[in-house]
Design a protein around this motif. Structure first.
Motif, PDB file in Angstrom:
ATOM      1  N   ARG A   1      12.449  19.037   6.408  1.00  0.00           N
ATOM      2  CA  ARG A   1      12.499  20.437   6.831  1.00  0.00           C
ATOM      3  C   ARG A   1      13.111  21.335   5.766  1.00  0.00           C
ATOM      4  NH1 ARG A   1      14.119  17.379  11.203  1.00  0.00           N
ATOM      5  NH2 ARG A   1      16.313  17.871  10.915  1.00  0.00           N
ATOM      6  N   THR A   2      13.714  20.755   4.742  1.00  0.00           N
ATOM      7  CA  THR A   2      14.368  21.558   3.710  1.00  0.00           C
ATOM      8  C   THR A   2      13.722  21.395   2.334  1.00  0.00           C
ATOM      9  OG1 THR A   2      15.973  19.774   3.329  1.00  0.00           O
ATOM     10  CG2 THR A   2      16.589  21.482   4.912  1.00  0.00           C
ATOM     11  N   THR A   3      12.934  20.339   2.143  1.00  0.00           N
ATOM     12  CA  THR A   3      12.265  20.114   0.872  1.00  0.00           C
ATOM     13  C   THR A   3      11.161  21.148   0.672  1.00  0.00           C
ATOM     14  OG1 THR A   3      12.706  17.752   0.933  1.00  0.00           O
ATOM     15  CG2 THR A   3      10.901  18.467  -0.475  1.00  0.00           C
ATOM     16  N   LYS A   4      11.040  21.660  -0.542  1.00  0.00           N
ATOM     17  CA  LYS A   4       9.972  22.606  -0.844  1.00  0.00           C
ATOM     18  C   LYS A   4       8.629  21.922  -0.648  1.00  0.00           C
ATOM     19  CE  LYS A   4       8.261  25.681  -4.489  1.00  0.00           C
ATOM     20  NZ  LYS A   4       8.435  26.141  -5.898  1.00  0.00           N
ATOM     21  N   GLY A   5       7.738  22.598   0.063  1.00  0.00           N
ATOM     22  CA  GLY A   5       6.440  22.014   0.363  1.00  0.00           C
ATOM     23  C   GLY A   5       5.605  21.773  -0.880  1.00  0.00           C
ATOM     24  N   ALA A   6       4.704  20.811  -0.780  1.00  0.00           N
ATOM     25  CA  ALA A   6       3.879  20.426  -1.920  1.00  0.00           C
ATOM     26  C   ALA A   6       2.920  21.549  -2.314  1.00  0.00           C
ATOM     27  CB  ALA A   6       3.089  19.168  -1.578  1.00  0.00           C
ATOM     28  N   ASP A   7       2.805  21.769  -3.613  1.00  0.00           N
ATOM     29  CA  ASP A   7       1.793  22.672  -4.171  1.00  0.00           C
ATOM     30  C   ASP A   7       0.543  21.832  -4.410  1.00  0.00           C
ATOM     31  OD1 ASP A   7       0.144  24.275  -5.719  1.00  0.00           O
ATOM     32  OD2 ASP A   7       1.779  25.121  -6.904  1.00  0.00           O
ATOM     33  N   LEU A   8      -0.388  21.871  -3.470  1.00  0.00           N
ATOM     34  CA  LEU A   8      -1.546  20.990  -3.540  1.00  0.00           C
ATOM     35  C   LEU A   8      -2.467  21.329  -4.701  1.00  0.00           C
ATOM     36  CD1 LEU A   8      -2.509  20.470   0.216  1.00  0.00           C
ATOM     37  CD2 LEU A   8      -0.890  19.210  -1.216  1.00  0.00           C
ATOM     38  N   LEU A   9      -2.576  22.604  -5.041  1.00  0.00           N
ATOM     39  CA  LEU A   9      -3.424  22.979  -6.174  1.00  0.00           C
ATOM     40  C   LEU A   9      -2.888  22.400  -7.475  1.00  0.00           C
ATOM     41  CD1 LEU A   9      -4.338  26.688  -5.362  1.00  0.00           C
ATOM     42  CD2 LEU A   9      -5.818  24.677  -5.229  1.00  0.00           C
ATOM     43  N   ALA A  10      -1.571  22.490  -7.656  1.00  0.00           N
ATOM     44  CA  ALA A  10      -0.954  21.927  -8.860  1.00  0.00           C
ATOM     45  C   ALA A  10      -1.108  20.408  -8.880  1.00  0.00           C
ATOM     46  CB  ALA A  10       0.520  22.311  -8.921  1.00  0.00           C
ATOM     47  N   ALA A  11      -0.960  19.774  -7.703  1.00  0.00           N
ATOM     48  CA  ALA A  11      -1.098  18.310  -7.641  1.00  0.00           C
ATOM     49  C   ALA A  11      -2.526  17.894  -7.966  1.00  0.00           C
ATOM     50  CB  ALA A  11      -0.703  17.821  -6.247  1.00  0.00           C
ATOM     51  N   LEU A  12      -3.511  18.625  -7.438  1.00  0.00           N
ATOM     52  CA  LEU A  12      -4.901  18.291  -7.718  1.00  0.00           C
ATOM     53  C   LEU A  12      -5.251  18.487  -9.184  1.00  0.00           C
ATOM     54  CD1 LEU A  12      -6.609  19.818  -4.561  1.00  0.00           C
ATOM     55  CD2 LEU A  12      -6.377  17.406  -5.118  1.00  0.00           C
ATOM     56  N   GLU A  13      -4.649  19.484  -9.807  1.00  0.00           N
ATOM     57  CA  GLU A  13      -4.873  19.703 -11.237  1.00  0.00           C
ATOM     58  C   GLU A  13      -4.331  18.511 -12.042  1.00  0.00           C
ATOM     59  OE1 GLU A  13      -6.435  21.350 -14.497  1.00  0.00           O
ATOM     60  OE2 GLU A  13      -6.678  22.092 -12.445  1.00  0.00           O
ATOM     61  N   LYS A  14      -3.197  17.981 -11.642  1.00  0.00           N
ATOM     62  CA  LYS A  14      -2.636  16.806 -12.326  1.00  0.00           C
ATOM     63  C   LYS A  14      -3.514  15.587 -12.107  1.00  0.00           C
ATOM     64  CE  LYS A  14       2.198  18.321 -12.196  1.00  0.00           C
ATOM     65  NZ  LYS A  14       3.560  18.048 -11.681  1.00  0.00           N
ATOM     66  N   ILE A  15      -4.059  15.438 -10.904  1.00  0.00           N
ATOM     67  CA  ILE A  15      -4.960  14.322 -10.628  1.00  0.00           C
ATOM     68  C   ILE A  15      -6.195  14.426 -11.511  1.00  0.00           C
ATOM     69  CG2 ILE A  15      -6.553  13.358  -8.908  1.00  0.00           C
ATOM     70  CD1 ILE A  15      -4.436  13.932  -6.797  1.00  0.00           C
ATOM     71  N   ARG A  16      -6.726  15.643 -11.635  1.00  0.00           N
ATOM     72  CA  ARG A  16      -7.926  15.839 -12.444  1.00  0.00           C
ATOM     73  C   ARG A  16      -7.649  15.544 -13.917  1.00  0.00           C
ATOM     74  NH1 ARG A  16     -11.088  21.242 -11.370  1.00  0.00           N
ATOM     75  NH2 ARG A  16      -9.113  22.152 -12.031  1.00  0.00           N
TER      76      ARG A  16
ATOM     77  N   VAL B   1       0.834  -1.201   0.000  1.00  0.00           N
ATOM     78  CA  VAL B   1       0.000   0.000   0.000  1.00  0.00           C
ATOM     79  C   VAL B   1       0.870   1.253   0.000  1.00  0.00           C
ATOM     80  CG1 VAL B   1      -1.800   1.268   1.226  1.00  0.00           C
ATOM     81  CG2 VAL B   1      -1.867  -1.231   1.148  1.00  0.00           C
ATOM     82  N   ALA B   2       1.971   1.229   0.742  1.00  0.00           N
ATOM     83  CA  ALA B   2       2.887   2.376   0.741  1.00  0.00           C
ATOM     84  C   ALA B   2       3.445   2.623  -0.657  1.00  0.00           C
ATOM     85  CB  ALA B   2       4.035   2.133   1.731  1.00  0.00           C
ATOM     86  N   ARG B   3       3.759   1.564  -1.373  1.00  0.00           N
ATOM     87  CA  ARG B   3       4.263   1.712  -2.747  1.00  0.00           C
ATOM     88  C   ARG B   3       3.207   2.331  -3.644  1.00  0.00           C
ATOM     89  NH1 ARG B   3       5.827  -4.232  -1.715  1.00  0.00           N
ATOM     90  NH2 ARG B   3       7.868  -4.041  -0.707  1.00  0.00           N
ATOM     91  N   TRP B   4       1.954   1.927  -3.462  1.00  0.00           N
ATOM     92  CA  TRP B   4       0.881   2.499  -4.287  1.00  0.00           C
ATOM     93  C   TRP B   4       0.661   3.976  -3.954  1.00  0.00           C
ATOM     94  CZ3 TRP B   4      -2.328  -2.309  -2.612  1.00  0.00           C
ATOM     95  CH2 TRP B   4      -1.881  -3.420  -3.333  1.00  0.00           C
ATOM     96  N   VAL B   5       0.741   4.325  -2.670  1.00  0.00           N
ATOM     97  CA  VAL B   5       0.636   5.730  -2.269  1.00  0.00           C
ATOM     98  C   VAL B   5       1.772   6.530  -2.904  1.00  0.00           C
ATOM     99  CG1 VAL B   5       0.820   7.321  -0.323  1.00  0.00           C
ATOM    100  CG2 VAL B   5      -0.603   5.277  -0.119  1.00  0.00           C
ATOM    101  N   HIS B   6       2.972   5.981  -2.825  1.00  0.00           N
ATOM    102  CA  HIS B   6       4.132   6.645  -3.415  1.00  0.00           C
ATOM    103  C   HIS B   6       3.949   6.831  -4.914  1.00  0.00           C
ATOM    104  CE1 HIS B   6       8.669   6.519  -4.492  1.00  0.00           C
ATOM    105  NE2 HIS B   6       8.301   7.754  -4.236  1.00  0.00           N
ATOM    106  N   GLU B   7       3.391   5.833  -5.569  1.00  0.00           N
ATOM    107  CA  GLU B   7       3.174   5.904  -7.018  1.00  0.00           C
ATOM    108  C   GLU B   7       2.245   7.065  -7.378  1.00  0.00           C
ATOM    109  OE1 GLU B   7       0.746   2.895  -9.559  1.00  0.00           O
ATOM    110  OE2 GLU B   7       2.762   2.078  -9.329  1.00  0.00           O
ATOM    111  N   VAL B   8       1.152   7.202  -6.631  1.00  0.00           N
ATOM    112  CA  VAL B   8       0.212   8.302  -6.884  1.00  0.00           C
ATOM    113  C   VAL B   8       0.877   9.646  -6.631  1.00  0.00           C
ATOM    114  CG1 VAL B   8      -1.935   9.391  -6.128  1.00  0.00           C
ATOM    115  CG2 VAL B   8      -1.833   6.914  -6.402  1.00  0.00           C
ATOM    116  N   LEU B   9       1.561   9.776  -5.508  1.00  0.00           N
ATOM    117  CA  LEU B   9       2.202  11.046  -5.166  1.00  0.00           C
ATOM    118  C   LEU B   9       3.286  11.404  -6.172  1.00  0.00           C
ATOM    119  CD1 LEU B   9       2.473  10.629  -1.288  1.00  0.00           C
ATOM    120  CD2 LEU B   9       0.872  12.068  -2.550  1.00  0.00           C
ATOM    121  N   ASP B  10       4.039  10.410  -6.608  1.00  0.00           N
ATOM    122  CA  ASP B  10       5.103  10.648  -7.579  1.00  0.00           C
ATOM    123  C   ASP B  10       4.523  11.119  -8.908  1.00  0.00           C
ATOM    124  OD1 ASP B  10       7.951  10.586  -8.033  1.00  0.00           O
ATOM    125  OD2 ASP B  10       7.614   8.891  -9.363  1.00  0.00           O
TER     126      ASP B  10
END
Length: 222
Positions: free
Chosen positions: A207-222, A69-78
């Protein structure tokens, strides 16, 4: 020497803040094993630094299934360009954390995790579930929990000891380790220090990685 704070409209008189040595020793003296902080800080209580998907095994589920399940979550996020960081829970589960851009609300972070969790559960219904009612979850499945992101809820932090039978520690992993396969029993209060000396602080990147742009991610999901 212990930093405490009283939060607005809180029914708890005072909460411990930070994890300095004096605070850690104080917690040990109280036999407080697990450290479970908020996702936000003083001064920005309503905007979390990160969100998390908590992979919680139901009776009969194996850790190998959690890793699937972690791999599948990673796949979606990637696929949507979101950087995420896995760690063992220190007990039976696994956590996937996503750093957020400053100013992101708890509600936005939780909704994003809900969408990801639902996508995984929909694609793999025999293994993953987002069913909230405990009695309706099938044995052997993995509950993909996004509700830990409700404001005020907490989750064990990285490097926290846990009250598990094997004296586990919530240990940051690489995605290579998740894909290759690990055992939670390999990460304990006895093995954590040699591991950190060998691989370094894998959690520092959150703490150093640029935070996720959720709007951009949701647009890609759509």
């Amino acid at each position: 020497g212990v930093h405490v704070a009283t939060l607005p409209d809180d029914d708890v008189p005072a909460r411990l803040i930070g994890g300095g040595l004096t605070t850690l020793l104080y917690m040990a003296q109280l036999a407080s094993i697990s450290m479970d902080p908020f996702f936000s800080r003083l001064g920005a209580l309503h905007t979390p630094d990160q969100v998390a998907i908590d992979l919680d095994p139901q009776p009969g589920a194996t850790f190998e299934r959690i890793l699937d399940v972690a791999r599948w979550v990673h796949e979606v996020l990637d696929q949507v360009g979101v950087t995420a960081f896995p760690k063992t829970s220190g007990s039976e589960g696994l956590h996937v954390f996503v750093p957020l851009q400053p100013g992101t609300s708890y509600q936005a972070g939780m909704l994003f995790c809900q969408i990801v969790a639902t996508m995984v559960a929909t694609a793999h219904p025999k293994v993953a579930t987002v069913e909230r009612a405990v009695g309706r979850r099938k044995d052997g499945t993995i509950y993909v929990d996004y509700l830990q992101n409700i404001e005020g809820k907490t989750l064990a932090c990285a490097y926290s000891a846990r009250g598990s039978a094997f004296a586990g520690v919530s240990t940051p992993l690489t995605w290579d380790e998740v894909h290759a396969g690990v055992r939670p029993e390999d990460f304990t209060i006895e093995t954590i220090l040699p591991r950190v000396r060998e691989v370094g602080d894998l959690w520092a990147a959150t703490r150093t990685t640029k935070g996720a742009d959720l709007l951009a991610a949701l647009e890609k999901i759509r």
